[in-house]
Design an enzyme around this catalytic site. Structure first.
Site, PDB file in Angstrom:
ATOM      1  N   SER A 182      13.575  50.591  29.749  1.00 56.90           N
ATOM      2  CA  SER A 182      14.571  50.240  30.954  1.00 56.90           C
ATOM      3  C   SER A 182      14.108  50.910  32.074  1.00 56.90           C
ATOM      4  CB  SER A 182      15.932  50.440  30.523  1.00 56.90           C
ATOM      5  OG  SER A 182      16.083  51.832  30.036  1.00 56.90           O
ATOM      6  N   HIS A 210      16.628  44.294  27.639  1.00 58.92           N
ATOM      7  CA  HIS A 210      15.960  44.022  28.904  1.00 58.92           C
ATOM      8  C   HIS A 210      14.933  42.683  28.852  1.00 58.92           C
ATOM      9  CE1 HIS A 210      17.698  47.037  31.437  1.00 58.92           C
ATOM     10  NE2 HIS A 210      17.973  47.809  30.502  1.00 58.92           N
ATOM     11  N   LYS A 241      23.315  41.838  29.647  1.00 60.47           N
ATOM     12  CA  LYS A 241      22.337  41.999  31.097  1.00 60.47           C
ATOM     13  C   LYS A 241      22.202  40.600  31.680  1.00 60.47           C
ATOM     14  CE  LYS A 241      21.119  46.332  29.572  1.00 60.47           C
ATOM     15  NZ  LYS A 241      20.294  47.086  28.295  1.00 60.47           N
TER      16      LYS A 241
HETATM   17  C1  LIG Z   1      21.189  48.180  27.708  1.00 59.04           C
HETATM   18  C2  LIG Z   1      20.761  48.335  26.379  1.00 59.04           C
HETATM   19  C3  LIG Z   1      21.476  48.260  25.245  1.00 59.04           C
HETATM   20  C4  LIG Z   1      22.966  48.257  25.074  1.00 59.04           C
HETATM   21  O1  LIG Z   1      23.237  46.972  25.463  1.00 59.04           O
HETATM   22  P1  LIG Z   1      25.013  46.844  25.726  1.00 59.04           P
HETATM   23  O2  LIG Z   1      25.164  45.393  25.372  1.00 59.04           O
HETATM   24  O3  LIG Z   1      25.085  47.347  27.154  1.00 59.04           O
HETATM   25  O4  LIG Z   1      25.368  47.655  24.821  1.00 59.04           O
HETATM   26  C5  LIG Z   1      20.794  48.503  23.902  1.00 59.04           C
HETATM   27  N1  LIG Z   1      19.468  48.659  23.793  1.00 59.04           N
HETATM   28  C6  LIG Z   1      18.706  48.559  24.979  1.00 59.04           C
HETATM   29  C7  LIG Z   1      17.301  48.846  24.742  1.00 59.04           C
HETATM   30  C8  LIG Z   1      19.379  48.600  26.097  1.00 59.04           C
HETATM   31  O5  LIG Z   1      18.605  48.610  27.242  1.00 59.04           O
END
Ligand SMILES: *Cc1c(COP(=O)(O)O)cnc(C)c1O
Length: 393
Positions: A182, A210, A241
């Site tokens: 990310s 992502h 996301k």
């Molecule tokens: C954002 C993210 C999460 C968390 O996801 P949520 O649904 O917001 O809890 C988990 N793993 C990765 C790699 C992320 O980028």
């Protein structure tokens, strides 16, 4: 206040002194290309709302209709209160979308990782984890109480070396990586990782938070992107996301999914996604299945913005995805850059140590299908102005 809590005051003070105290901005408008932030209208480059679905009229309507029909709360955990047909429908649609047999949903991507990793490996086992994996993977690994061995970031060679050295000492083994990282926007070489793991008895897991709704045909994710269907045991995704709502999903081998229905602790001991969220996610899958238009626009926007930023002289790092880091070096410069952008009407956060290594502070620009070409051009003008003022370009 109890003396036993005094240490928190000290810790908070030191965060403030180090410039690491999170000042959270207040939004007064829906998520979208433009936001009202602390009373000011600004262009939004902070959100993971890749496809602009967070405020999509069809999704909002689906949530309202479901709330009117079924209410809001799920009542209790699904194993006790029963499971609503809507939850099953979402899981069925997600499995079809991901081209797997079965999927299970969780309250978030974070809890999907906390559920999955300890359900698959334990004290007698070993986890091989990319050095830059997300916090929720790290926490899942810690809960599993397995031996954790970090391999070099996105390096199948390093993974192979670690497997050679350590695999045989343990009962079961898990190899786990983020799909898209990310902070840098680089993509794990999952095809090569898969090839490396073939020679060993390991479970292969990817967290595609992502990449869900971004990579692969029509946003089907990293497994689809590399055409690894049936080869990756566990694919974790998030619905918060690109899907624009909230929730987590695990797709992959049907045995893993069945096991998580029985042994995933956040599934067994925490209530399910709320009903409007589930209905909203179902609608998001429908939108993604009906057309690749939003995913295509996201990638067009990202390619345009990156090319123009490079032409202006900015260093946009190693990203191959819509995540666009603008590399600035030291944290105070990145903070100052972000502040000046905001004053000029662009909301984009600076990111510094410890989220990224020292000396690699940056502004992270999140491109969305919601941005129009005109939005991107306005932002580019502002980046140019601030970049020149601060002698970055
Ligand atoms: C954002 C993210 C999460 C968390 O996801 P949520 O649904 O917001 O809890 C988990 N793993 C990765 C790699 C992320 O980028």
């Amino acid at each position: 206040m109890a003396n036993s809590l005094d240490w928190i005051k000290t810790e908070l003070e030191s965060l403030k002194e180090a410039g690491l105290y999170n000042q959270i901005r207040t939004l007064e408008s829906p998520q979208g290309a433009w936001l009202v932030v602390d009373g000011k209208k600004v262009l939004n480059f902070c959100a993971n709302n890749y496809l602009g679905l967070a405020n999509h009229p069809r999704i909002v309507k689906a949530a309202i209709d479901a709330a009117e029909k079924y209410g809001v709360g799920p009542g209790a955990v699904r194993t006790i209160a029963g499971t609503l047909n809507l939850h099953l429908e979402l899981e069925k649609r997600l499995a079809e979308f991901k081209r797997v047999e079965k999927a299970i949903t969780f309250q978030s991507g974070f809890s999907a990782n906390l559920a999955t990793i300890p359900a698959l490996v334990g004290k007698e086992d070993v986890i091989f984890s990319d050095r830059l994996n997300h916090a929720s993977i790290i926490d899942g690994c810690r809960l599993a109480k397995s031996k954790i061995i970090a391999y070099d970031h996105c390096s199948p060679a390093s993974l192979k070396e670690m497997l050679d050295q350590h695999r045989a000492e343990y009962r079961r083994a898990l190899v786990v990586t983020d799909g898209v990282f990310s902070m840098d926007g680089d993509v794990a070489p999952l095809d090569e990782i898969y090839e490396v793991t073939r020679g060993y008895d390991v479970i292969l897991m990817v967290d595609d938070a992502h990449g869900e709704g971004v990579l692969g045909e029509g946003g089907r994710g990293i497994v689809d992107h590399f055409k690894l269907h049936g080869k990756v045991d566990v694919e974790v995704g998030t619905l918060s996301k690109a899907f624009g709502v909230v929730g987590g999903v695990v797709a992959g081998d049907p045995l893993v999914v069945e096991w998580l229905f029985q042994r995933g602790r956040p599934f067994l001991f925490s209530s399910a996604m709320t009903i409007p969220d589930v209905a909203a996610c179902i609608e998001a899958v429908k939108i993604l299945e009906s057309s690749t238009e939003l995913v295509d626009r996201l990638w067009e926007n990202a390619a345009y913005f990156k090319a123009e930023m490079k032409a202006l002289g900015f260093d946009t790092g190693v990203s191959t995805t819509p995540i666009t880091p603008v590399m600035l070096g030291e944290a105070p410069l990145a903070q100052k850059f972000s502040k000046k952008l905001f004053e000029a009407g662009v909301f984009a956060m600076s990111i510094g140590f410890p989220t990224v290594p020292k000396g690699l502070a940056r502004i992270r620009v999140m491109i969305s299908a919601a941005h129009s070409r005109d939005d991107l051009d306005q932002a580019l003008e502002i980046f140019k102005k601030v970049g020149r003022e601060l002698n970055v370009i």
